[in-house]
Design an enzyme around this catalytic site. Structure first.
Site, PDB file in Angstrom:
ATOM      1  CG  HIS A  60      -1.761  -1.200   1.370  1.00 35.32           C
ATOM      2  ND1 HIS A  60      -3.062  -1.237   0.919  1.00 35.32           N
ATOM      3  CD2 HIS A  60      -1.527  -2.426   1.900  1.00 35.32           C
ATOM      4  CE1 HIS A  60      -3.587  -2.426   1.165  1.00 35.32           C
ATOM      5  NE2 HIS A  60      -2.667  -3.166   1.762  1.00 35.32           N
ATOM      6  CG  PHE A  61       4.139   1.689  -2.272  1.00 38.19           C
ATOM      7  CD1 PHE A  61       4.326   1.070  -1.042  1.00 38.19           C
ATOM      8  CD2 PHE A  61       4.993   1.349  -3.311  1.00 38.19           C
ATOM      9  CE1 PHE A  61       5.343   0.124  -0.847  1.00 38.19           C
ATOM     10  CE2 PHE A  61       6.017   0.409  -3.120  1.00 38.19           C
ATOM     11  CZ  PHE A  61       6.185  -0.205  -1.898  1.00 38.19           C
ATOM     12  NE  ARG A  62      -1.101   3.633   3.531  1.00 47.02           N
ATOM     13  CZ  ARG A  62      -1.904   2.642   3.892  1.00 47.02           C
ATOM     14  NH1 ARG A  62      -2.870   2.239   3.081  1.00 47.02           N
ATOM     15  NH2 ARG A  62      -1.755   2.035   5.036  1.00 47.02           N
ATOM     16  CG  ASN A  92      -6.253   0.142   0.425  1.00 46.03           C
ATOM     17  OD1 ASN A  92      -5.285  -0.109  -0.288  1.00 46.03           O
ATOM     18  ND2 ASN A  92      -6.218  -0.014   1.735  1.00 46.03           N
ATOM     19  CG  HIS A 174      -8.559  -8.128   3.632  1.00 40.30           C
ATOM     20  ND1 HIS A 174      -7.536  -7.366   4.134  1.00 40.30           N
ATOM     21  CD2 HIS A 174      -9.267  -8.559   4.702  1.00 40.30           C
ATOM     22  CE1 HIS A 174      -7.623  -7.352   5.460  1.00 40.30           C
ATOM     23  NE2 HIS A 174      -8.671  -8.059   5.819  1.00 40.30           N
ATOM     24  CG  HIS A 228      -3.404 -10.361   4.243  1.00 44.68           C
ATOM     25  ND1 HIS A 228      -4.672 -10.836   4.096  1.00 44.68           N
ATOM     26  CD2 HIS A 228      -3.465  -9.041   3.971  1.00 44.68           C
ATOM     27  CE1 HIS A 228      -5.458  -9.839   3.735  1.00 44.68           C
ATOM     28  NE2 HIS A 228      -4.757  -8.750   3.648  1.00 44.68           N
ATOM     29  CG  ASP A 298      -1.111  -6.040   4.027  1.00 42.24           C
ATOM     30  OD1 ASP A 298      -1.374  -5.096   3.249  1.00 42.24           O
ATOM     31  OD2 ASP A 298      -1.899  -6.409   4.914  1.00 42.24           O
ATOM     32  CG  HIS A 302      -1.559   3.498   9.059  1.00 46.39           C
ATOM     33  ND1 HIS A 302      -2.574   3.977   8.256  1.00 46.39           N
ATOM     34  CD2 HIS A 302      -1.670   2.147   9.021  1.00 46.39           C
ATOM     35  CE1 HIS A 302      -3.280   2.965   7.770  1.00 46.39           C
ATOM     36  NE2 HIS A 302      -2.740   1.839   8.215  1.00 46.39           N
TER      37      HIS A 302
HETATM   38  O1  DOR Z   1      -3.607  -3.871   8.186  1.00 48.53           O
HETATM   39  C1  DOR Z   1      -3.937  -3.585   7.055  1.00 48.53           C
HETATM   40  N1  DOR Z   1      -3.738  -2.360   6.556  1.00 48.53           N
HETATM   41  N2  DOR Z   1      -4.524  -4.507   6.282  1.00 48.53           N
HETATM   42  C2  DOR Z   1      -5.062  -4.214   5.088  1.00 48.53           C
HETATM   43  O2  DOR Z   1      -5.602  -5.074   4.455  1.00 48.53           O
HETATM   44  C3  DOR Z   1      -5.042  -2.819   4.594  1.00 48.53           C
HETATM   45  C4  DOR Z   1      -3.913  -2.103   5.170  1.00 48.53           C
HETATM   46  C5  DOR Z   1      -3.939  -0.602   4.906  1.00 48.53           C
HETATM   47  O3  DOR Z   1      -4.175  -0.226   3.754  1.00 48.53           O
HETATM   48  O4  DOR Z   1      -3.696   0.141   5.833  1.00 48.53           O
END
Ligand code: DOR
Length: 442
Positions: A60-62, A92, A174, A228, A298, A302
Site C-alpha cells: 500500500h504505497f498510498r 485502496n 482480503h 495474508h 502487505d 501509517h
Molecule cells: O492492516 C492492514 N492495513 N490490512 C489491510 O488489508 C489494509 C492495510 C492498509 O491499507 O492500511
C-alpha cells in the site's frame, strides 16, 4: 552499458553455484563462470549471493491521496534498499483504483516517481463489473471481502458471484468475515485494549471468509490468490485446492503473535489481526511444505501519530518492504529455511502467480532485476534509518544477519551500500495472463 557481476554465488532455478552474470541493455545476457566480454562495470562479488529481485505483490504505497503516510518515491527507495525490485500496489488509495482511468493515472505517477518496477491492481466494488472485465495493464483484481483501511468492500453474495463468474483476470482477496467482525465489535464495544483487535478479527472471521472465497473460486473455477493468510486452519483449506488456489503469508504473521501486543501496542495492529504463536508455527510449516507459495509484506504505513491514537481509533497496518528480505535471510542463517526457498517464495512464485513477464528468476533473457546479498552482514533495524515515509518499523531494535547490499533494476544499480542512484526509474511490469498462473508454469 554492460555490467559483469563476477564470482557471486548465484541462485539459479537449476541450483545455486559460483558463476558470473553479464547484464546488457537491462537484461541478463549470459551466465557463465568464464565470461570474457568487456563490460563498463565489473563487480567482484566473491563471498556474496546473487538473487533475483524480490517481487512484493502486496503493498500500500498510498499514492494518490494519502501521501502524508507514504509516497512512491519514499516507498520505492525502501524497496531498493530492501532488495524489492518490483511491487504490486493495492487499490485502496484516495480515490480508490476502480476504473481503467484511475489505473492509468497511477501508472503515470509511478512512471515519474518510482525507482523500481511497478504494477497496480484494480479494486472491485459491488457495481464496477464492466471496469473489472475490461481492465488492462494490471496483474489482477483485488476484492476486500472484509473491510480494512478505506471503504472498498464487496460483501454482497450476488456481487461476489458476478465477480468470480464473469471476470477473467486473476483474483485475490482480503478474507475476514464482515458479519463476524461486526458482531464481535459489538461485543467489545468501548474497549481500548488493542489485544481485543484479535478477538474482534478472530480466527473464525478469517477462516469463515477464506472458506467462503474458496467456495466461490471452486464453483466458478476462477484462479484465486488468498492474501495474508493468518491462521493455521486456512493453510489446510487452501491446500485442498492446489491447481486453482495460491496463497501467501506476511512477515508480521510469521514473526509476531498476540503475545506481542504488550510490547508493541497498536504497532502490532493490522488486518488480518495477529493470531497465536501456534498459528505462526503452522504458517511456517505450511510455507516449508508448499501449502503457502508466496511471502509478501502487505506494507501498510501509517504515521506514528496515527498509530498512537487509542485503540480502536488507531489504524491497522505495518510497514515492512525494506526489511522483509533481511528478515527472511536471517531465518536462513538460523537454519529455519534456505536461501533457495526464500527466492521461491519472494521472487519466482509471485512472478508466476501474476504471470509477470521476464522476472522472478536469474536466467538468460530475463530482466536484470538483481540483488547482491551478504549473508554475513549483521545490522540493526532502526526507525531513524527507515526510508519509508512513515519512519518506523515494528522490528525497530532487532538485529538481523543477512542483508541486501546492492540492487539493480533492469540493469541500473539503484542501491549500493546505503546510497541511492535516482537517475533512472523503474518500469511497468508486463503480464501474460494466458500463461494461467502459478500451477500451470514451472
Ligand atoms: O492492516 C492492514 N492495513 N490490512 C489491510 O488489508 C489494509 C492495510 C492498509 O491499507 O492500511
Amino acid at each position: 552499458m554492460k555490467t559483469l557481476i563476477r564470482n557471486a554465488t548465484v541462485v539459479l532455478p537449476e541450483g545455486t553455484l559460483p558463476t558470473s552474470v553479464l547484464i546488457d541493455g537491462g537484461q541478463i545476457a549470459a551466465i557463465d563462470p568464464a565470461i570474457h566480454t568487456q563490460a563498463e562495470t565489473v563487480v567482484d562479488a566473491a563471498g556474496l549471493h546473487l538473487i533475483p529481485g524480490v517481487i512484493d505483490d502486496q503493498v500500500h504505497f498510498r499514492e494518490p491521496g494519502l501521501t502524508h503516510k507514504e509516497d512512491l518515491r519514499h516507498a520505492s527507495r525502501a524497496c531498493a534498499k530492501g532488495g524489492v525490485t518490483t511491487f504490486l500496489d493495492m487499490p485502496n488509495t484516495t480515490p480508490n483504483t476502480t476504473t481503467q482511468a484511475r489505473l492509468d493515472e497511477k501508472l503515470a505517477l509511478a512512471a515519474e516517481r518510482s525507482l523500481v518496477n511497478y504494477g497496480f491492481y484494480i479494486g472491485a466494488t459491488p457495481d464496477n463489473l464492466d471496469d473489472l472485465r475490461r481492465a488492462q495493464r494490471t496483474p489482477g483484481i483485488k476484492i476486500f471481502i472484509g473491510s480494512s483501511t478505506g471503504d472498498l468492500l464487496v460483501d454482497d453474495q450476488d456481487a461476489l458471484e458476478r465477480i468470480f463468474g464473469e471476470t477473467t483476470l486473476p483474483l485475490c482477496a482480503h478474507c475476514e468475515s464482515e458479519t463476524i467482525i461486526r458482531a464481535n465489535s459489538q461485543r467489545y464495544a468501548g474497549t481500548q485494549d488493542v489485544a481485543d483487535h484479535s478477538r474482534i478479527r478472530d480466527h473464525q472471521a478469517a477462516v469463515a471468509c477464506t472458506r467462503r472465497a474458496l467456495d466461490l473460486a471452486v464453483r466458478h473455477q476462477h484462479r484465486f490468490h488468498v492474501l495474508h493468510v493468518s491462521t493455521g486452519a486456512e493453510t489446510q483449506l487452501v491446500a485442498d485446492h492446489r491447481g486453482l488456489i495460491t496463497a501467501e503469508v506476511c512477515p508480521h504473521h510469521l514473526f509476531f503473535s498476540v503475545d506481542d501486543y504488550p510490547r508493541l501496542g497498536t504497532l502490532a495492529q493490522m488486518n488480518p489481526s495477529l493470531k497465536t504463536q501456534q498459528d505462526g508455527a503452522q504458517l511456517w510449516q505450511a510455507l516449508l511444505d508448499g501449502r503457502l507459495q508466496v511471502v509478501a509484506t502487505d506494507h501498510a504505513p501509517h504515521t506514528l501519530q496515527e498509530k498512537q491514537r487509542p485503540y480502536p481509533q488507531s489504524p491497522s497496518g505495518v510497514p515492512a518492504v525494506e526489511n522483509s528480505l533481511a528478515l527472511m535471510l536471517n531465518q536462513a542463517n538460523q537454519g529455519r529455511c534456505t536461501i533457495e526457498q526464500i527466492v521461491h517464495w519472494m521472487c519466482d512464485a509471485p512472478a508466476r502467480v501474476w504471470d509477470i513477464v521476464g522476472k522472478g528468476r536469474i536466467a538468460v533473457g530475463y530482466d536484470a532485476d538483481l540483488v547482491l546479498v551478504d549473508m554475513n552482514k549483521t545490522a540493526v533495524i532502526r526507525n531513524e534509518e527507515q526510508q519509508t515515509k512513515c519512519g518506523w518499523s515494528p522490528w525497530h531494535g532487532e538485529t538481523l544477519q543477512g542483508w541486501p547490499v546492492r540492487t539493480w533494476v533492469r540493469g541500473h544499480e539503484v542501491f549500493r551500500d546505503g546510497r541511492f542512484d535516482e537517475s533512472r526509474g523503474g518500469a511497468e511490469a508486463a503480464y501474460d495472463h494466458a500463461r494461467g498462473g502459478y500451477w500451470r508454469t514451472a
